[in-house]
Structures are given as structure tokens and as C-alpha cells.
Scaffold this active site. Structure first.
Site, short mmCIF file in Angstrom:
data_model
loop_
_atom_site.label_atom_id
_atom_site.label_comp_id
_atom_site.label_asym_id
_atom_site.label_seq_id
_atom_site.Cartn_x
_atom_site.Cartn_y
_atom_site.Cartn_z
N ASN A 87 -4.30 2.34 -5.59
CA ASN A 87 -3.36 1.67 -5.14
C ASN A 87 -4.02 0.59 -3.88
OD1 ASN A 87 -0.97 0.21 -5.58
ND2 ASN A 87 -0.26 1.06 -3.77
N PHE A 135 0.22 1.33 15.48
CA PHE A 135 0.45 2.80 15.99
C PHE A 135 1.75 3.06 15.14
CE2 PHE A 135 -3.22 4.04 18.46
CZ PHE A 135 -4.14 3.21 18.06
N ARG A 191 1.61 20.05 11.66
CA ARG A 191 1.69 19.55 10.32
C ARG A 191 0.22 19.13 10.07
NH1 ARG A 191 4.64 13.72 9.53
NH2 ARG A 191 2.82 13.23 10.83
N ALA A 192 -0.39 19.46 9.01
CA ALA A 192 -1.96 19.23 8.75
C ALA A 192 -2.46 17.92 9.10
CB ALA A 192 -2.41 19.63 7.37
N ARG A 198 2.76 9.92 20.72
CA ARG A 198 2.58 8.87 19.91
C ARG A 198 2.93 7.74 20.63
NH1 ARG A 198 -0.05 11.92 17.70
NH2 ARG A 198 0.09 12.66 15.58
N TYR A 240 -5.60 8.55 2.96
CA TYR A 240 -4.86 7.51 3.51
C TYR A 240 -5.63 6.38 4.58
CZ TYR A 240 -1.58 4.43 6.11
OH TYR A 240 -1.18 3.31 6.86
N ALA A 251 1.02 -1.19 -0.06
CA ALA A 251 0.13 -0.09 0.03
C ALA A 251 0.86 1.32 -0.15
CB ALA A 251 -0.96 0.03 1.30
N ASP A 297 -2.67 16.16 11.98
CA ASP A 297 -1.99 15.36 12.97
C ASP A 297 -2.65 15.44 14.41
OD1 ASP A 297 0.54 14.36 12.19
OD2 ASP A 297 1.74 16.10 12.59
P1 NAD Z 1 6.56 0.33 2.81
O1 NAD Z 1 6.34 1.39 1.50
O2 NAD Z 1 8.18 0.33 3.15
O3 NAD Z 1 6.10 -1.01 2.00
C1 NAD Z 1 5.14 -0.98 1.14
C2 NAD Z 1 5.59 -2.10 0.11
O4 NAD Z 1 4.63 -2.55 -0.71
C3 NAD Z 1 6.58 -1.44 -0.71
O5 NAD Z 1 7.51 -2.82 -0.88
C4 NAD Z 1 5.83 -1.41 -2.10
O6 NAD Z 1 6.85 -1.46 -3.20
C5 NAD Z 1 4.95 -2.36 -2.23
N1 NAD Z 1 3.72 -1.83 -2.92
C6 NAD Z 1 2.97 -1.01 -2.76
N2 NAD Z 1 1.95 -0.97 -3.54
C7 NAD Z 1 1.90 -1.99 -4.29
C8 NAD Z 1 1.25 -2.68 -5.35
N3 NAD Z 1 0.27 -2.19 -5.79
N4 NAD Z 1 1.72 -3.84 -5.69
C9 NAD Z 1 2.77 -4.54 -5.28
N5 NAD Z 1 3.48 -4.17 -4.35
C10 NAD Z 1 2.98 -2.84 -3.68
O7 NAD Z 1 5.87 0.87 3.94
P2 NAD Z 1 5.88 0.30 5.28
O8 NAD Z 1 6.27 1.40 6.13
O9 NAD Z 1 6.53 -1.02 5.28
O10 NAD Z 1 4.05 -0.08 5.75
C11 NAD Z 1 3.56 -1.40 5.26
C12 NAD Z 1 2.10 -1.35 5.51
O11 NAD Z 1 1.96 -1.19 6.89
C13 NAD Z 1 1.53 -0.48 4.61
O12 NAD Z 1 0.23 -0.90 4.02
C14 NAD Z 1 1.07 0.72 5.58
O13 NAD Z 1 -0.04 1.46 5.22
C15 NAD Z 1 0.82 -0.02 7.09
N6 NAD Z 1 1.19 0.71 8.28
C16 NAD Z 1 2.64 1.28 8.26
C17 NAD Z 1 3.07 2.13 9.59
C18 NAD Z 1 4.29 2.59 9.73
O14 NAD Z 1 4.64 3.40 10.70
N7 NAD Z 1 5.22 2.41 8.85
C19 NAD Z 1 1.94 2.44 10.22
C20 NAD Z 1 0.66 1.98 10.01
C21 NAD Z 1 0.48 1.20 9.20
N1 UDP Z 2 7.26 14.77 13.22
C1 UDP Z 2 7.84 15.98 13.24
N2 UDP Z 2 8.99 16.25 12.50
C2 UDP Z 2 9.09 15.62 11.43
C3 UDP Z 2 8.52 14.28 11.08
C4 UDP Z 2 7.23 14.11 12.14
O1 UDP Z 2 7.58 16.72 14.25
O2 UDP Z 2 10.16 15.93 10.63
C5 UDP Z 2 6.00 14.36 14.30
C6 UDP Z 2 4.56 14.29 13.49
O3 UDP Z 2 4.18 15.78 13.43
C7 UDP Z 2 4.04 13.58 14.55
C8 UDP Z 2 5.25 12.38 15.21
O4 UDP Z 2 6.25 13.31 14.81
O5 UDP Z 2 3.55 14.43 15.68
C9 UDP Z 2 5.04 11.30 14.37
O6 UDP Z 2 5.02 11.43 12.95
P1 UDP Z 2 5.18 10.18 11.98
O7 UDP Z 2 5.12 10.83 10.47
O8 UDP Z 2 6.51 9.45 12.24
O9 UDP Z 2 4.00 9.19 12.32
P2 UDP Z 2 2.44 9.32 12.36
O10 UDP Z 2 2.22 9.46 13.69
O11 UDP Z 2 2.10 10.57 11.41
O12 UDP Z 2 1.93 8.05 11.90
#
Ligand code: NAD
Ligand code: UDP
Length: 334
Positions: free
Chosen positions: A92, A169, A282-283, A221, A141, A75, A285
Site C-alpha cells: 500500500n 512526530f 510495547r514491542a 514523545r 511501517y 498510507a 517503542d
Molecule cells: P489515516 O489512516 O487517518 O489516513 C490515511 C488516509 O489514506 C485514509 O483516509 C485512507 O482511507 C487513505 N488511504 C490509505 N491507503 C490508500 C490507498 N491505497 N489509496 C487511497 N487512499 C488510501 O492516517 P493519518 O493518521 O491521517 O496519517 C496520515 C499520514 O500521516 C500517513 O501516511 C501516516 O503514515 C503519516 N503519519 C501519521 C502520524 C500520526 O500520528 N497520525 C505520525 C507520523 C506520520
Molecule cells: N501508549 C500507551 N498506551 C496506549 C497507547 C500508547 O502507553 O494505549 C504509549 C506508547 O507506548 C508510546 C506513546 O504512548 O510510548 C505514544 O504512542 P502512540 O501509538 O500514540 O504514538 P507513537 O509514538 O507510537 O507514534
């Protein structure tokens, strides 16, 4: 039998693939590498490069592999981008889910573990946030992910496809040996950005807002280590294999850290000064996001090993120091 990991070349997906392999599962990965990295995928997993929305391609993968269940990470997940380009997210993320469920149903694969997010809750009415709280996303999102949850619910009703939605989270950290970690471009998450400043790649951290109704005015957070998160997916898959019904679980630590506290923790771990300045909000948050995560602990028997943010930051710093250019495969897309 094989576990199919969609998005297994991404940050969280690659850690999940790694843990699955370590635990002896047979793993196949689908990823179009739009944000992921081929080098992040454990060499013992079979890799298929392609798009989740490409049903003919997915069909081929399901023909070749004997899939018992899928874990779906594929995603887009950058909130500010989703505000500007909502259709990119619904296409996507949401359409990708429809495509995947179509193919799963056709091949009689009835188990899916799904990456959902705290962003599906929007601005919480109460802290800590419970799984039963209202889900009212404040950005496309989060909406795209909530729609994916709802699509799974109706697909369970109609086709008996059982799901576990894991609402993460704030995910941070890296595998302890530093062999895989977070490499997003552009980076938007707090922890890797702080560490880019610590490494001298950025001049300073901009803290987005210090006038929130929190202990020090900055956002609060709830941080969870990526390997603990990966393990929760395996527990969720086993939960479905044991015949349990579809469900949703928060994954967090139930503890909140402010942005200023995270900065202080990173200064301590890295021994670097890490210059920082206050910047406008940041918008979109929410002020405070803390999970009630006892349900995952009780029901899935999830036992996170990293329970303090300094340990989480230490593993991310180890990855950063050993991989200053990440996977070193950047093109214009990532
Ligand atoms: P990421 O972008 O590193 O990983 C996503 C992967 O999916 C990538 O390898 C990308 O190439 C692949 N991808 C995207 N669209 C695709 C498609 N249409 N077909 C095939 N592959 C595709 O992201 P991440 O940080 O590892 O996050 C993974 C999941 O966790 C996401 O769905 C995200 O919404 C969710 N998530 C992440 C966080 C976070 O803090 N990173 C928090 C909450 C939820
Ligand atoms: N944040 C910040 N500066 C940065 C990036 C993030 O102050 O350059 C803050 C953001 O506003 C939020 C927290 O850090 O309060 C966590 O943001 P992040 O994007 O890591 O994750 P989110 O909580 O948005 O999923």
C-alpha cells in the site's frame, strides 16, 4: 490550478484539506476510504473515491483536474500491524508511491509534499533528532516510509519531481470548532485512547512500560497539533512553488512529554479521574522521541499556534464530546 490531496479523508489529510480550502486553494481529494471518512472531507473539495495504486483511476483524475502539486497522506500507519503484515505496508505505502509518481510524471506534475514520520529514524542516537541523523527504521511501517522518501529522491534526480518530506512526530488534537477530528478503528494512539477512558468507553489506560531511562520511566514523545501540522504542508507546497529544491523537515514541538505526564494533562483538561495501570512494554517503542524542529520554523517559516499539550488535548476532547461515535460510519474495516 488545483492541489490534489491523496488520503484527504483521513485524520491528518482531512485537516489539511480543510486548511487549504480555508486559505482559498482549489482542492481535489483521492481516497479509497479504507481508513478514512467521506464526511471528514470539506464539502468544497472535489472527491474521487479510488486507490492510489490504481494507475488507470489516477490517470483519469489527473486528466480531469489541472493539478499544480500533490500532498500525499494515503498510507497505512499502524506499527504493530506492520510487524505482522509487512507486505501489506510495502504494497500500500511503497507501491502506492511508485504508482503516484508514475502518473505525476506522465502528467508533468512536479511537486509533491509527503507524510513521512519519526519512525524512519528508528532508535535515535541523539535527542533532539535532527533531519540529518541516520534513518534506521525498527519496523516495516517506518521502512516503507523511508523507501518512499528514497523513491522520491531518485525520481527527483531522473524526472525532476521535487519533494518535501515532512517527518511528523506525535500528531494529536482536532479542529478547534470540533467539526473534524481523529476517528481510527481500532484506535492505537495515546491521546484518543486516554480520552476514550475519560469518556467511559474503556475501563482504563494501559501505560506500556515504566522502566525506560526517562524522567518517570515512561516513554517520552513530542506532540504537535494536527492543524499546525496541516499548515506546514501548505507552507511546504508554497516552498516548492517558489522553486526551492527537495528537502526534508521534522515537524514537532522540540519538547518531550512522558506518557504519565500526558495522562496527568488529560486528567486536568477533562476533570475526569481516568484510571490507568502499568502494562508491559510495547514491542518496538523507542524510549524517547523529540524532534529538532527549528529547520521547519526557519526555512518554511512554520509558526505552530498550539505550543502546549493541554491545548492540544482540549481540542481532541472537544471533538470527542461532540462526536462520541466519531463519524458514525463504521463498518468492519474501520
Ligand atoms: P489515516 O489512516 O487517518 O489516513 C490515511 C488516509 O489514506 C485514509 O483516509 C485512507 O482511507 C487513505 N488511504 C490509505 N491507503 C490508500 C490507498 N491505497 N489509496 C487511497 N487512499 C488510501 O492516517 P493519518 O493518521 O491521517 O496519517 C496520515 C499520514 O500521516 C500517513 O501516511 C501516516 O503514515 C503519516 N503519519 C501519521 C502520524 C500520526 O500520528 N497520525 C505520525 C507520523 C506520520
Ligand atoms: N501508549 C500507551 N498506551 C496506549 C497507547 C500508547 O502507553 O494505549 C504509549 C506508547 O507506548 C508510546 C506513546 O504512548 O510510548 C505514544 O504512542 P502512540 O501509538 O500514540 O504514538 P507513537 O509514538 O507510537 O507514534
Amino acid at each position: 490550478m488545483t492541489v490534489l490531496v491523496l488520503g484527504g479523508a483521513g485524520y491528518i489529510g482531512s485537516h489539511a484539506v480543510d486548511r487549504l480550502v480555508e486559505k482559498g486553494y482549489d482542492v481535489a481529494v483521492v481516497d479509497n476510504l479504507v481508513t478514512g471518512h467521506r464526511a471528514a472531507v470539506n464539502a468544497k473539495a472535489r472527491f474521487y473515491e479510488g486507490d492510489v495504486r490504481d494507475q488507470a483511476f489516477l490517470d483519469g483524475v489527473f486528466d480531469k483536474e489541472d493539478i499544480e502539486g500533490v500532498i500525499h497522506f494515503a498510507a497505512f500507519s499502524v506499527v504493530p500491524e506492520s510487524m505482522k503484515k509487512p507486505l501489506k505496508y510495502f504494497d500500500n505505502n511503497t507501491a502506492g508511491m511508485v504508482s503516484l509518481l508514475e502518473v505525476m510524471n506522465k502528467h508533468n506534475v512536479k511537486k509533491i509534499v509527503f507524510s513521512s514520520t519519526a519512525a524512519t529514524y528508528g532508535e535515535p542516537k541523539q535527542i533532539p533528532i535532527k533531519e540529518t541523523d541516520p534513518q534506521v527504521p525498527t519496523n516495516p511501517y517506518g521502512e516503507s516510509k523511508l523507501m518512499m522518501e528514497k523513491i522520491m529522491r531518485w525520481s527527483d534526480e531522473a524526472y525532476g519531481i521535487k519533494f518535501v518530506a515532512l517527518r511528523y512526530f506525535n500528531v494529536a488534537g482536532a479542529k478547534e470548532d470540533g467539526s473534524i477530528g481523529e476517528d481510527h478503528h481500532p484506535e492505537t494512539h495515546l491521546v484518543p485512547i486516554i480520552l476514550e477512558v475519560a469518556a467511559g468507553e474503556r475501563d482504563q489506560l494501559a501505560i506500556f512500560g515504566d522502566d525506560y531511562p526517562t524522567k518517570d520511566g515512561t516513554n517520552v514523545r513530542d506532540y504537535v497539533h494536527v492543524v499546525d501540522l496541516a499548515d506546514a504542508h501548505i507552507l511546504a507546497l508554497e516552498y516548492l512553488k517558489a522553486g526551492h529544491d527537495s528537502d526534508a523537515f521534522n515537524l514537532g514541538s522540540s519538547t518531550g512529554f512522558s506518557n504519565k505526564e500526558m495522562l496527568e494533562a488529560a486528567r486536568k483538561v477533562t476533570g475526569k479521574e481516568i484510571p490507568a495501570k502499568m502494562a508491559p512494554r510495547r514491542a518496538g517503542d523507542p524510549s524517547t522521541l523529540i524532534a529538532a524542529s527549528d529547520k521547519a520554523r526557519k526555512t518554511l517559516n512554520w509558526q505552530p499556534r498550539f505550543d502546549n499539550v493541554e491545548d492540544i488535548i482540549r481540542t481532541a476532547w472537544n471533538w470527542k464530546q461532540t462526536h462520541p461515535a466519531g463519524y458514525n460510519d463504521r463498518n468492519e474495516e474501520k
